[in-house]
Design an enzyme around this catalytic site. Sequence first.
Site, PDB file in Angstrom:
ATOM      1  N   LYS A 114       0.828  -1.208   0.000  1.00  0.00           N
ATOM      2  CA  LYS A 114       0.000   0.000   0.000  1.00  0.00           C
ATOM      3  C   LYS A 114       0.868   1.266   0.000  1.00  0.00           C
ATOM      4  O   LYS A 114       2.087   1.189   0.214  1.00  0.00           O
ATOM      5  CB  LYS A 114      -0.929  -0.044   1.223  1.00  0.00           C
ATOM      6  CG  LYS A 114      -1.903  -1.224   1.213  1.00  0.00           C
ATOM      7  CD  LYS A 114      -2.804  -1.176   2.461  1.00  0.00           C
ATOM      8  CE  LYS A 114      -3.786  -2.321   2.504  1.00  0.00           C
ATOM      9  NZ  LYS A 114      -4.634  -2.276   3.734  1.00  0.00           N
TER      10      LYS A 114
ATOM     11  N   THR B 159      -5.398  -7.731  10.749  1.00  0.00           N
ATOM     12  CA  THR B 159      -5.784  -6.470  10.107  1.00  0.00           C
ATOM     13  C   THR B 159      -5.396  -5.263  10.967  1.00  0.00           C
ATOM     14  O   THR B 159      -4.863  -4.275  10.460  1.00  0.00           O
ATOM     15  CB  THR B 159      -7.320  -6.461   9.884  1.00  0.00           C
ATOM     16  OG1 THR B 159      -7.673  -7.629   9.143  1.00  0.00           O
ATOM     17  CG2 THR B 159      -7.761  -5.231   9.130  1.00  0.00           C
TER      18      THR B 159
ATOM     19  N   ARG C 141       2.579  -6.650   9.311  1.00  0.00           N
ATOM     20  CA  ARG C 141       1.757  -5.566   9.864  1.00  0.00           C
ATOM     21  C   ARG C 141       2.162  -5.242  11.302  1.00  0.00           C
ATOM     22  O   ARG C 141       2.108  -4.090  11.715  1.00  0.00           O
ATOM     23  CB  ARG C 141       0.280  -5.960   9.782  1.00  0.00           C
ATOM     24  CG  ARG C 141      -0.252  -5.913   8.348  1.00  0.00           C
ATOM     25  CD  ARG C 141      -1.574  -6.608   8.232  1.00  0.00           C
ATOM     26  NE  ARG C 141      -2.282  -6.304   6.998  1.00  0.00           N
ATOM     27  CZ  ARG C 141      -3.482  -6.801   6.704  1.00  0.00           C
ATOM     28  NH1 ARG C 141      -4.089  -7.621   7.547  1.00  0.00           N
ATOM     29  NH2 ARG C 141      -4.066  -6.481   5.582  1.00  0.00           N
TER      30      ARG C 141
ATOM     31  N   HIS D  10      -1.933  -5.424   1.639  1.00  0.00           N
ATOM     32  CA  HIS D  10      -3.184  -6.160   1.497  1.00  0.00           C
ATOM     33  C   HIS D  10      -2.838  -7.569   1.036  1.00  0.00           C
ATOM     34  O   HIS D  10      -1.943  -7.751   0.221  1.00  0.00           O
ATOM     35  CB  HIS D  10      -4.094  -5.515   0.435  1.00  0.00           C
ATOM     36  CG  HIS D  10      -5.231  -6.413   0.055  1.00  0.00           C
ATOM     37  ND1 HIS D  10      -6.365  -6.507   0.811  1.00  0.00           N
ATOM     38  CD2 HIS D  10      -5.371  -7.302  -0.959  1.00  0.00           C
ATOM     39  CE1 HIS D  10      -7.168  -7.419   0.267  1.00  0.00           C
ATOM     40  NE2 HIS D  10      -6.585  -7.915  -0.809  1.00  0.00           N
TER      41      HIS D  10
END
Length: 168
Positions: A11, A98, A109, A126
């Site tokens: 991203k 997430t 992440r 993603h």
Amino acid sequence: MAEQATLVIIKPDGLKKSLTGNILTRLSETRLKIVAAKVVRVSRELAEKHYAHLAKKPFFEELVRYITGDLHGDNRVLALVYWGENAIGKIHDLAGATNPEQAVPTTIRGQYGRILTSGVFENVIHTSSEPEEAEREIKLWFEPHDIVLDLYPVREVLTPERKSQVWA
Ligand code: TYD
């Protein structure tokens, strides 16, 4: 477990923070094959289609601003297709939860994500969560000729009316 394809998007925060190399290195731990890759300028239309399942969420508008690069002043993302055994699960596990605060710290992440004051999870990549989603997403982001494998059935069409650019 059969061989699968999965979509990965690095991203705009990942590109802006120069994390591309680090993320690709982490992903290479899976020993999966990259079968497609391209830098994409994300339009609002593409963002809305990609996140169509979240259209009713209160954070949707911020999410569209995030993936289109509006939040980071840089509208590039790197889209890749990885292929191999249990590709979806392997990459999903490596990406982490997430919510970057809940992601295991050693996941991508967990390592590189953060939560913005607006509440949006800036979570760097993603990844597809299941085969049907992977197929829908890969078909949204890539044309058949972008991918070095025959992943899904194609049909041939003649489109003389389509305007395209060639080198001058
Ligand atoms: P989602 O598809 O639920 O998760 P994932 O990306 O792990 O498949 O959500 C898409 C993106 O929306 C997510 O990566 C970050 C953002 N998001 C938020 O900002 N806040 C939220 O509460 C949720 C659920 C998602």
